[in-house]
Design a protein around this motif. Sequence first.
Motif, PDB file in Angstrom:
ATOM      1  N   THR A 193      -3.896   2.977  -2.084  1.00 62.96           N
ATOM      2  CA  THR A 193      -3.815   1.659  -1.465  1.00 62.96           C
ATOM      3  C   THR A 193      -4.745   0.708  -2.210  1.00 62.96           C
ATOM      4  OG1 THR A 193      -5.628   1.973   0.132  1.00 62.96           O
ATOM      5  CG2 THR A 193      -3.442   2.777   0.780  1.00 62.96           C
ATOM      6  N   ASP A 245       0.838  -1.186   0.000  1.00 67.49           N
ATOM      7  CA  ASP A 245       0.000   0.000   0.000  1.00 67.49           C
ATOM      8  C   ASP A 245       0.879   1.244   0.000  1.00 67.49           C
ATOM      9  OD1 ASP A 245      -2.421  -1.307  -0.035  1.00 67.49           O
ATOM     10  OD2 ASP A 245      -2.731  -1.217   2.134  1.00 67.49           O
ATOM     11  N   GLY A 246       0.441   2.255  -0.710  1.00 63.97           N
ATOM     12  CA  GLY A 246       1.194   3.493  -0.785  1.00 63.97           C
ATOM     13  C   GLY A 246       2.291   3.495  -1.825  1.00 63.97           C
TER      14      GLY A 246
END
Length: 354
Positions: free
Chosen positions: A164, A100-101
């Motif tokens: 995300t 995520d990110g």
Amino acid sequence: MLSPVRFRPLITGLVAALAATFAVLVVHSGPAAAHGNVVSPASRNYGCFERWGSRFQDPAMATEDPMCWRAWQANPNAMWNWNGLFREGVAGRHETVIPDGQLCSAGRTESGRYNAMDAAGNWKTTSIGGSFTVSLFDGARHGADYIRVYVTKPGYDPVTSPLTWSDLELIKTVPNTPAAQWTRQLSNGVQIDIPASAAGRSGRAMVYTIWQASHSDQSYYFCSDVNFGGVTEPTTPPPSSPSTSVSPSTSTPPVAGSCVATHTVTSQWQGGFQGEIKVTAGSAAIKGWTVSLTYPGTPPIQQAWNAGLTVNGNTVQATNVSYNGGLAASGSTSFGFLASGGPAAPTITCAATS
């Protein structure tokens, strides 16, 4: 092996900041095994290349397109290598391998070259309607094992939040599609136009595309910033080198041998210039080409794309990369470069393999 050459453009303001970034760069071959991107709605790094590739030294970028400005400062090769945002060995485990990110950088692939793509901020958007088209360019004609198109869920704000997996909703899957079946057969690759729909959406969002290429295990990941509620613009294939604000009036001479190459200065500034070499096949198709550029003194070329470079004395030898060597009879391709000093016209020879 490529010969490292330091890039020191003598320009001021923003250009000086860019020069500090470029100073650590070496002459490179461009994307050697990675060959595509979403050209509409343009991904973050392709959009930056499309808007600023021919005038990356323009201070206006800082105010007109601040997210691209930051990305150019962080790593200009993210834009020069706009078709190299991929990761190998994922084996379909996208949500496991890509944290995520880090979805827009493919999990900080290529030693972090594309990290700036993950930054939340006011990226330029493409206005689209609830029904829109995702156009994916494949310069190497890999084709696809599959393509997945996602759109962010209502409430997600790309200006404030990195992307995300839980932000995404899958809206389209394209099954195995060989390159010969892609929508557009182009001189420099193929393009597939994928119809998609996100009915009822309005405002800012992101379209996220995963392209599993039918080549080794290469997975490509693209973040496209969009604004629902506009009108979809017609799509065009990407250029083989940066578009320019200069309109050279050069023409290709008749090809007497297997190929011919011509030199054009497409942009210049204090202490440097950008050039383009156009390669044209003769009366028969060719499988590959080599262009030799001989200068009176030390070669000024600092960086190139769409060609592999080696330097020997005052001669630079440029060879095709995997996706632009094959040309039909009278067909053409081109590669671009950045150079220091004033524009210099080298002696050019071209040789081809058939």
